[in-house]
Write a protein that holds these residues in place. Sequence first.
Motif, short mmCIF file in Angstrom:
data_model
loop_
_atom_site.label_atom_id
_atom_site.label_comp_id
_atom_site.label_asym_id
_atom_site.label_seq_id
_atom_site.Cartn_x
_atom_site.Cartn_y
_atom_site.Cartn_z
N ILE A 1 0.84 -1.20 0.00
CA ILE A 1 0.00 0.00 0.00
C ILE A 1 0.88 1.25 0.00
CG2 ILE A 1 -1.73 1.29 1.31
CD1 ILE A 1 -2.89 -1.17 0.08
N ASP A 2 1.94 1.23 0.78
CA ASP A 2 2.85 2.39 0.81
C ASP A 2 3.48 2.62 -0.56
OD1 ASP A 2 2.41 2.98 3.46
OD2 ASP A 2 4.02 1.67 4.17
N PHE A 3 3.82 1.54 -1.24
CA PHE A 3 4.42 1.67 -2.57
C PHE A 3 3.42 2.34 -3.52
CE2 PHE A 3 4.95 0.03 -6.89
CZ PHE A 3 6.24 0.48 -7.15
N LEU A 4 2.14 1.89 -3.48
CA LEU A 4 1.13 2.48 -4.35
C LEU A 4 0.88 3.95 -4.02
CD1 LEU A 4 -1.55 -0.32 -4.79
CD2 LEU A 4 0.03 0.58 -6.48
N ILE A 5 0.85 4.27 -2.73
CA ILE A 5 0.62 5.66 -2.35
C ILE A 5 1.80 6.53 -2.77
CG2 ILE A 5 0.36 7.21 -0.37
CD1 ILE A 5 -1.36 5.01 0.92
N ASN A 6 2.99 6.03 -2.61
CA ASN A 6 4.18 6.81 -2.98
C ASN A 6 4.38 6.86 -4.49
OD1 ASN A 6 4.77 7.38 -0.31
ND2 ASN A 6 5.98 5.51 -0.07
N ASN A 7 3.88 5.90 -5.20
CA ASN A 7 4.00 5.86 -6.66
C ASN A 7 2.62 5.82 -7.30
OD1 ASN A 7 6.94 5.66 -6.81
ND2 ASN A 7 6.62 3.69 -5.80
N ALA A 8 1.74 6.68 -6.84
CA ALA A 8 0.36 6.69 -7.33
C ALA A 8 0.28 7.03 -8.81
CB ALA A 8 -0.47 7.67 -6.52
N TRP A 9 1.29 7.71 -9.32
CA TRP A 9 1.27 8.07 -10.74
C TRP A 9 1.20 6.84 -11.63
CZ3 TRP A 9 5.10 6.56 -14.09
CH2 TRP A 9 6.28 6.06 -13.50
N VAL A 10 1.80 5.72 -11.15
CA VAL A 10 1.75 4.47 -11.92
C VAL A 10 0.31 3.95 -11.98
CG1 VAL A 10 2.54 2.07 -12.01
CG2 VAL A 10 4.11 3.88 -11.28
N LEU A 11 -0.40 4.02 -10.86
CA LEU A 11 -1.79 3.61 -10.81
C LEU A 11 -2.65 4.48 -11.73
CD1 LEU A 11 -4.10 1.96 -9.47
CD2 LEU A 11 -4.21 3.78 -7.77
N TRP A 12 -2.46 5.80 -11.64
CA TRP A 12 -3.23 6.72 -12.47
C TRP A 12 -2.92 6.52 -13.96
CZ3 TRP A 12 -7.22 8.18 -10.10
CH2 TRP A 12 -7.20 8.60 -8.78
N LEU A 13 -1.67 6.32 -14.27
CA LEU A 13 -1.28 6.11 -15.67
C LEU A 13 -1.87 4.80 -16.21
CD1 LEU A 13 0.28 7.45 -17.94
CD2 LEU A 13 2.28 6.17 -17.24
N SER A 14 -1.91 3.79 -15.36
CA SER A 14 -2.53 2.52 -15.75
C SER A 14 -4.02 2.72 -16.04
CB SER A 14 -2.36 1.48 -14.66
OG SER A 14 -1.01 1.23 -14.42
N LEU A 15 -4.67 3.51 -15.19
CA LEU A 15 -6.08 3.79 -15.41
C LEU A 15 -6.30 4.57 -16.71
CD1 LEU A 15 -7.37 4.64 -11.82
CD2 LEU A 15 -7.96 2.66 -13.23
N VAL A 16 -5.41 5.51 -17.01
CA VAL A 16 -5.50 6.26 -18.26
C VAL A 16 -5.47 5.30 -19.44
CG1 VAL A 16 -4.30 7.88 -19.78
CG2 VAL A 16 -4.53 8.42 -17.36
N LEU A 17 -4.53 4.38 -19.44
CA LEU A 17 -4.40 3.43 -20.54
C LEU A 17 -5.61 2.50 -20.63
CD1 LEU A 17 -0.61 2.58 -20.20
CD2 LEU A 17 -1.70 4.08 -21.87
#
Length: 157
Positions: free
Chosen positions: A2-18
């Motif tokens: 969870i800490d990794f996702l919160i600290n690297n949320a841009w990866v999650l958002w970019l995945s959602l964009v795609l």
Amino acid sequence: MIDFLINNAWVLWLSLVLIFLVIEMFTLEFTALMLGVASLGGVLLSLLAIPFWLQVIIVAVLSLLLILFLRPSLLHWLKRDSDPTKSNVDALIGLGGVVETTIPRDGVGTVKLTNGETWTARFDPEQTPLEIIERGQEIVVAAVSGARVIVHTEGAS
């Protein structure tokens, strides 16, 4: 994790964009595109080090605003040059024709429409006060019900 996702949320958002862009390619109704653009906003918020919970709220509000205000304008713009001509079954409604075989009140007959097609027909007793529509009488198509047209004699020319 969870800490990794919160600290690297841009990866999650970019995945959602795609993901939303791929969905948009299949649906073509601009909803997924609006969600993808809002998720792109999430990428920018993440890079600005905004807290994750605030990113989620801002992206949700941005999605709602885009869907409510931008999407209708885009849909209108997309359909601005579309052909307003009715087609298929919709084009039959209001079309005239002539009765080929007599149509009794509770039965069916056949009509030849002005477009050259022959259809099985019945008539709506509420719109036509007759007990029978005789051969050669002019009719107008009021509706289509399955493989039959519903006809009436009022206003037939």
